[in-house]
Design an enzyme around this catalytic site. Structure first.
Site: not given
Length: 262
Positions: A115, A117, A119-120, A122, A204, A220
């Site tokens: 995807r 963007g 880092i995120t 979950h 998210a 992010c």
């Protein structure tokens, strides 16, 4: 079959995004996956994407032969994940602040994904949505698509008395978002991929998330803003199924579609 109509919500007059009118026959199937392994869910997205792209390939041939096209499906996958960090194509690996031992100690995994963007995170208590939509059934504008996802989240948060919005140049949904606000806080992250106008990945929304896990990344890639959750803002836990139902209703509204659970 539970059905969510586009007629059940309203867009604030101040919103920069106009909701779409309901288009008869525009359907999105909602599939709730519960607590789902990240890699398994990613593979499931890829499977649905490939299936839709195959239909579009057949439709191109049908058009050349003067035959009627086959309708393409639209899906919305909703789930929670065990603790996991994901890094988008444009992300920097150094924005993950844990090594392999640290990940194991916190019961988390790490994946590089396709995807957009950075880092995120979950994890349990977070509502993750993966729309697999053929945007040719709606509109062919990826920026509008992102703004409508944001709008549905903004409307959902308004149901809980929270004023949320956008920050120029930063995808996602924020509290204290106005320019010059003292404490801007991200409550919903977004990152998508689009292939021949078919989307995957998504959003998210932090509901009852353990926010300490955001302390092990530069979320992010943003170093000067905080992260929050619905629970943090309201001072109480909020049932995820309740938020899910409200969010799906608002998605139906802004996309001018019928969302249904088969």
């Amino acid at each position: 079959m539970s059905q969510y109509s586009s007629c059940t919500a309203s867009t604030p007059e101040s919103s920069p995004v106009a909701a779409a009118p309901l288009v008869p026959g525009r359907w999105v199937e909602v599939r709730s996956l519960g607590l789902a392994d990240y890699e398994t869910t990613w593979a499931y997205q890829e499977e649905l994407l490939a299936s839709t792209l195959a239909i579009k390939t057949r439709n191109r041939q049908a058009a050349e032969e003067g035959r009627a096209p086959e309708p393409t499906p639209n899906y919305l996958l909703l789930c929670q994940h065990p603790h996991v960090y994901t890094l988008g194509k444009s992300g920097k690996p150094e924005h993950l602040l844990l090594d392999a031992e640290g990940l194991a100690r916190h019961g988390a995994t790490f994946h590089r994904i396709n995807r957009g963007g950075d880092i995120t995170y979950h994890g349990p208590g977070q509502l993750v949505g993966y729309p697999i939509l053929d945007l040719e059934n709606f509109f062919t504008d990826i920026h509008r698509y992102l703004r409508l996802l944001e709008e549905a989240v903004i409307l959902t948060l308004a149901d809980y008395g929270l004023s949320a919005g956008r920050i120029a140049g930063l995808t996602g949904v924020w509290l204290d978002f106005a320019e010059g606000a003292p404490n801007p806080r991200k409550i919903c992250a977004m990152g998508v991929k689009c292939s021949r106008w078919v989307t995957m990945h998504g959003f998210a929304l932090n509901i009852n998330s353990d926010l300490s896990y955001f302390g092990y990344i530069v979320p992010c890639g943003i170093t000067d803003k905080a992260v929050t959750s619905l629970q943090q803002e309201l001072g109480r836990a909020v049932p995820l199924p309740e938020v899910e139902q409200r969010l799906v209703r608002h998605l139906a509204h802004v996309f001018g579609a019928e969302f249904y659970v088969a």
